[in-house]
Design a protein around this motif. Structure first.
Motif, mmCIF file in Angstrom:
data_model
loop_
_atom_site.group_PDB
_atom_site.id
_atom_site.type_symbol
_atom_site.label_atom_id
_atom_site.label_comp_id
_atom_site.label_asym_id
_atom_site.label_seq_id
_atom_site.Cartn_x
_atom_site.Cartn_y
_atom_site.Cartn_z
ATOM 1 N N LEU A 97 67.873 6.947 22.989
ATOM 2 C CA LEU A 97 69.043 6.573 22.191
ATOM 3 C C LEU A 97 68.752 6.741 20.699
ATOM 4 C CD1 LEU A 97 71.862 5.361 21.883
ATOM 5 C CD2 LEU A 97 70.857 3.090 22.135
ATOM 6 N N SER A 98 67.570 6.319 20.262
ATOM 7 C CA SER A 98 67.220 6.487 18.843
ATOM 8 C C SER A 98 67.352 7.947 18.438
ATOM 9 C CB SER A 98 65.775 6.062 18.581
ATOM 10 O OG SER A 98 65.532 4.778 19.075
ATOM 11 N N ALA A 99 66.849 8.842 19.290
ATOM 12 C CA ALA A 99 66.844 10.265 18.946
ATOM 13 C C ALA A 99 68.271 10.821 18.897
ATOM 14 C CB ALA A 99 66.013 11.041 19.959
ATOM 15 N N ILE A 100 69.062 10.471 19.880
ATOM 16 C CA ILE A 100 70.415 11.033 19.930
ATOM 17 C C ILE A 100 71.267 10.478 18.784
ATOM 18 C CG2 ILE A 100 72.537 10.983 21.332
ATOM 19 C CD1 ILE A 100 70.650 11.609 23.727
ATOM 20 N N ALA A 101 71.101 9.191 18.512
ATOM 21 C CA ALA A 101 71.857 8.601 17.403
ATOM 22 C C ALA A 101 71.406 9.202 16.074
ATOM 23 C CB ALA A 101 71.672 7.083 17.405
ATOM 24 N N MET A 102 70.104 9.433 15.946
ATOM 25 C CA MET A 102 69.586 10.021 14.708
ATOM 26 C C MET A 102 70.105 11.456 14.569
ATOM 27 S SD MET A 102 68.028 9.268 12.026
ATOM 28 C CE MET A 102 67.332 7.650 12.130
ATOM 29 N N ALA A 103 70.176 12.177 15.674
ATOM 30 C CA ALA A 103 70.691 13.556 15.635
ATOM 31 C C ALA A 103 72.144 13.556 15.136
ATOM 32 C CB ALA A 103 70.602 14.198 17.023
ATOM 33 N N ALA A 104 72.922 12.562 15.591
ATOM 34 C CA ALA A 104 74.312 12.468 15.120
ATOM 35 C C ALA A 104 74.325 12.141 13.629
ATOM 36 C CB ALA A 104 75.062 11.402 15.919
ATOM 37 N N ALA A 105 73.456 11.217 13.206
ATOM 38 C CA ALA A 105 73.469 10.756 11.813
ATOM 39 C C ALA A 105 73.071 11.858 10.833
ATOM 40 C CB ALA A 105 72.550 9.548 11.658
ATOM 41 N N VAL A 106 72.074 12.646 11.183
ATOM 42 C CA VAL A 106 71.622 13.693 10.245
ATOM 43 C C VAL A 106 72.325 15.024 10.526
ATOM 44 C CG1 VAL A 106 69.368 12.603 9.873
ATOM 45 C CG2 VAL A 106 69.576 14.419 11.592
ATOM 46 N N LYS A 107 73.322 14.982 11.423
ATOM 47 C CA LYS A 107 74.089 16.184 11.810
ATOM 48 C C LYS A 107 73.142 17.315 12.205
ATOM 49 C CE LYS A 107 78.057 15.018 8.925
ATOM 50 N NZ LYS A 107 77.476 13.768 8.363
ATOM 51 N N ALA A 108 72.255 16.982 13.146
ATOM 52 C CA ALA A 108 71.226 17.946 13.556
ATOM 53 C C ALA A 108 71.860 19.163 14.219
ATOM 54 C CB ALA A 108 70.252 17.270 14.522
ATOM 55 N N ASP A 109 71.246 20.303 14.027
ATOM 56 C CA ASP A 109 71.695 21.516 14.704
ATOM 57 C C ASP A 109 71.182 21.538 16.142
ATOM 58 O OD1 ASP A 109 72.890 23.138 12.335
ATOM 59 O OD2 ASP A 109 71.011 22.306 11.597
ATOM 60 N N ARG A 110 70.032 20.895 16.357
ATOM 61 C CA ARG A 110 69.497 20.816 17.723
ATOM 62 C C ARG A 110 68.885 19.452 17.949
ATOM 63 N NH1 ARG A 110 65.435 25.627 18.813
ATOM 64 N NH2 ARG A 110 65.466 24.842 20.942
ATOM 65 N N CYS A 111 69.010 18.972 19.180
ATOM 66 C CA CYS A 111 68.355 17.718 19.563
ATOM 67 C C CYS A 111 67.617 17.979 20.865
ATOM 68 C CB CYS A 111 69.398 16.620 19.743
ATOM 69 S SG CYS A 111 68.684 15.060 20.318
ATOM 70 N N GLN A 112 66.319 17.757 20.860
ATOM 71 C CA GLN A 112 65.506 18.007 22.055
ATOM 72 C C GLN A 112 64.820 16.718 22.513
ATOM 73 O OE1 GLN A 112 62.906 21.064 20.311
ATOM 74 N NE2 GLN A 112 63.758 22.501 21.799
ATOM 75 N N ILE A 113 64.933 16.432 23.795
ATOM 76 C CA ILE A 113 64.234 15.293 24.383
ATOM 77 C C ILE A 113 63.047 15.884 25.133
ATOM 78 C CG2 ILE A 113 64.417 13.316 25.962
ATOM 79 C CD1 ILE A 113 66.363 13.089 23.578
ATOM 80 N N LEU A 114 61.855 15.741 24.553
ATOM 81 C CA LEU A 114 60.671 16.355 25.168
ATOM 82 C C LEU A 114 59.943 15.328 26.014
ATOM 83 C CD1 LEU A 114 60.754 17.669 21.902
ATOM 84 C CD2 LEU A 114 59.627 19.324 23.371
ATOM 85 N N THR A 115 59.669 15.731 27.262
ATOM 86 C CA THR A 115 59.124 14.757 28.196
ATOM 87 C C THR A 115 58.051 15.399 29.067
ATOM 88 O OG1 THR A 115 59.768 13.164 29.903
ATOM 89 C CG2 THR A 115 61.110 15.148 29.760
ATOM 90 N N ASP A 116 57.743 14.771 30.208
ATOM 91 C CA ASP A 116 56.646 15.296 31.042
ATOM 92 C C ASP A 116 57.147 16.138 32.212
ATOM 93 O OD1 ASP A 116 57.729 13.246 32.516
ATOM 94 O OD2 ASP A 116 55.884 12.094 32.729
ATOM 95 N N VAL A 117 58.430 16.459 32.242
ATOM 96 C CA VAL A 117 58.980 17.409 33.224
ATOM 97 C C VAL A 117 59.743 18.482 32.448
ATOM 98 C CG1 VAL A 117 59.185 16.093 35.377
ATOM 99 C CG2 VAL A 117 60.856 15.739 33.573
ATOM 100 N N ASP A 118 60.016 19.601 33.111
ATOM 101 C CA ASP A 118 60.636 20.740 32.419
ATOM 102 C C ASP A 118 62.137 20.575 32.150
ATOM 103 O OD1 ASP A 118 58.214 21.934 32.428
ATOM 104 O OD2 ASP A 118 58.821 23.736 33.521
ATOM 105 N N GLY A 119 62.711 19.489 32.590
ATOM 106 C CA GLY A 119 64.142 19.301 32.373
ATOM 107 C C GLY A 119 64.672 18.301 33.368
ATOM 108 N N VAL A 120 65.988 18.299 33.529
ATOM 109 C CA VAL A 120 66.612 17.430 34.527
ATOM 110 C C VAL A 120 66.638 18.217 35.835
ATOM 111 C CG1 VAL A 120 68.682 16.141 35.155
ATOM 112 C CG2 VAL A 120 68.055 16.389 32.732
ATOM 113 N N TYR A 121 66.103 17.628 36.873
ATOM 114 C CA TYR A 121 66.035 18.283 38.181
ATOM 115 C C TYR A 121 67.120 17.747 39.110
ATOM 116 C CZ TYR A 121 61.701 20.764 37.211
ATOM 117 O OH TYR A 121 60.770 21.634 36.701
ATOM 118 N N THR A 122 67.318 18.474 40.205
ATOM 119 C CA THR A 122 68.332 18.048 41.179
ATOM 120 C C THR A 122 67.959 16.722 41.840
ATOM 121 O OG1 THR A 122 67.227 19.517 42.720
ATOM 122 C CG2 THR A 122 69.257 20.352 41.691
ATOM 123 N N CYS A 123 66.703 16.328 41.737
ATOM 124 C CA CYS A 123 66.259 14.977 42.128
ATOM 125 C C CYS A 123 64.905 14.791 41.457
ATOM 126 C CB CYS A 123 66.128 14.862 43.650
ATOM 127 S SG CYS A 123 65.868 13.152 44.218
#
Ligand code: ADP
Ligand code: ASP
Ligand code: MG
Length: 406
Positions: free
Chosen positions: A155-181
């Motif tokens: 939430l901090s990252a997404i809200a900050m992206a809105a506040a600074v009018k970011a061109d890109r917002c990336q959530i970097l984690t330990d998997v390659d993305g959102v999976y089907t499960c």
């Protein structure tokens, strides 16, 4: 120059080696010609350890102090990451949530962001700094430290992206993305290229903890498009965005599972106006969040009502209900409960326009001899409660039944 907000989760900053890796990545992003904000979580396991410490000194820790304690996890990471980048020859500065202008309401441990005064962050970016912000935390109007609920750095990252009018917002984690499960449960799960906010929200709130559900809600409200991707490689991740017409062609986008649930049944409830209200008022007044609710059709003027909740809330719920049902006219109203249950949900916006999803899901479970204890549906989700021992198998058979596997 593009502005990029990157969020690095707990595992991605789980050791000093990983922090150095994040430092290199953030610096490289800036050197490609971008303004970079990095929002970071506490190192893996730190928030849990802090919670454990609190439980060792108090059964019912003061919420204000809990937030003072929990916020230290992220504060450690911002300092280490800024030091690492500076050592690499970059120019980084760390900011706590309060210093970054994140203002919240006063609901300790689950505060909502009210607004972000991003002038300071903007000025630091203009000055060529990499700005490292502590996720998961903010400040109340009267200057208290607050936290945003588990997984709140998203939430901090997404809200900050809105506040600074970011061109890109990336959530970097330990998997390659959102999976089907969850790929840890269903090894043949596939990475989803694009997913709508509504589907991501339903998956997150039904147990796919890869994103905090409140952060997705925020992104939808403010139209923040974001990418979930790995901090350990540069593979393309999953783009989360507004629904597009072609998305409805896919009936089921994914399967979620949620463990550690409990089921409560209030039996012999008088079938008259006001009784459901009394039951759920008592639960709400105790501050308990519930999930599915099912009321049976009534027989002989009585009915029964069942609902599910997190197992940690069960004792509190039973106390609250005991007091509430005491005053019921039908003297034999009884509260019973069951632990060791879990939820499996299938999610997809295509469900709006396709029939047979529930039938296919229940058939797959029947063929695997898995008993369904409760069912609920929404426009884009069908969910069942099963025994906790069955939850992984249930997820796999349902995932296969909808042809989601690789
Ligand atoms: P972070 O510490 O980066 O915030 P989280 O642990 O909160 O990471 O989220 C990533 C984890 O979410 C993955 O390791 C994975 O096990 C789990 N997960 C659950 N459901 C999914 C899903 N549908 N797709 C990807 N990951 C999932
Ligand atoms: N450190 C917090 C947690 O573990 C916030 C986060 O990682 O997003 O829940
Ligand atoms: Mg997370």
């Amino acid at each position: 120059m593009a502005t990029i907000v990157q969020k690095y989760g707990g595992t991605s900053v789980g050791s000093t080696e990983r922090i150095l890796n994040v430092g290199r990545r953030v610096l490289a992003t800036q050197r490609e010609g971008n303004r970079v904000v990095a929002v970071v979580s506490a190192m893996a396991g730190v928030t849990d350890s802090l919670l454990k410490l609190a439980s060792e000194v108090s059964e019912d820790p003061t919420e204000r102090e809990m937030d003072v304690l929990l916020a230290t996890g992220e504060q450690t990471t911002i300092a280490l990451l800024a030091m690492a980048i500076n050592h690499m020859g970059g120019k980084a500065v760390s900011l706590t949530g309060a210093q970054a202008g994140i203002a919240t309401d006063g609901e300790h441990t689950r505060a909502r962001i009210r607004n972000i005064a991003s002038e300071k962050v903007d000025a630091l970016l203009d000055d060529g700094h990499i700005v490292i912000i502590a996720g998961f935390q903010g400040q109340t109007a009267d200057g208290r430290i607050s936290t945003l609920g588990r997984g709140g750095s998203d939430l901090s990252a997404i809200a900050m992206a809105a506040a600074v009018k970011a061109d890109r917002c990336q959530i970097l984690t330990d998997v390659d993305g959102v999976y089907t499960c969850d790929p840890r449960v269903v090894p043949n799960a596939r990475k989803i290229e694009e997913i709508s906010y509504d589907e991501m929200l339903e998956m997150a709130s039904s147990g796919s903890k890869v994103m905090q559900s409140r952060s997705v809600e925020f992104a939808k409200k403010f139209g923040v498009v974001f990418e979930v991707c790995s901090s350990l490689n540069t593979n393309p991740g999953t783009i989360v965005m507004e629904e597009k017409p072609h998305m409805e062609a896919v009936v089921i986008r994914g399967v979620s599972l949620e463990r550690d649930q409990a089921k409560v049944r209030v039996g012999n409830v008088p079938d008259q106006p006001g009784f459901a209200s009394r039951i759920f008022r008592a639960i709400a007044d105790a501050g308990i969040i519930i999930d599915m609710i099912v009321q049976n059709t009534s027989e002989d003027g009585v009915t029964d009502i069942s609902f599910t909740l997190h197992k940690n809330e069960l004792v509190k719920a039973k106390h609250a209900l005991a007091a509430a049902v005491e005053g019921f006219a039908a003297g034999d109203t009884r509260v019973t409960s069951e632990e060791g249950v879990a939820k499996v949900s299938v999610v997809g916006i295509g469900m709006r326009s396709h029939s047979g999803v529930a039938a296919d899901m229940f058939t797959a479970l029947a063929e695997a001899q898995i008993n369904i204890k409760m069912i609920s549906t929404s426009e884009i989700k069908t969910a069942v409660i099963v025994a906790e021992a069955d939850v992984e198998n249930a997820s796999r058979v349902v995932h296969d039944a909808f042809g989601l596997g690789a």
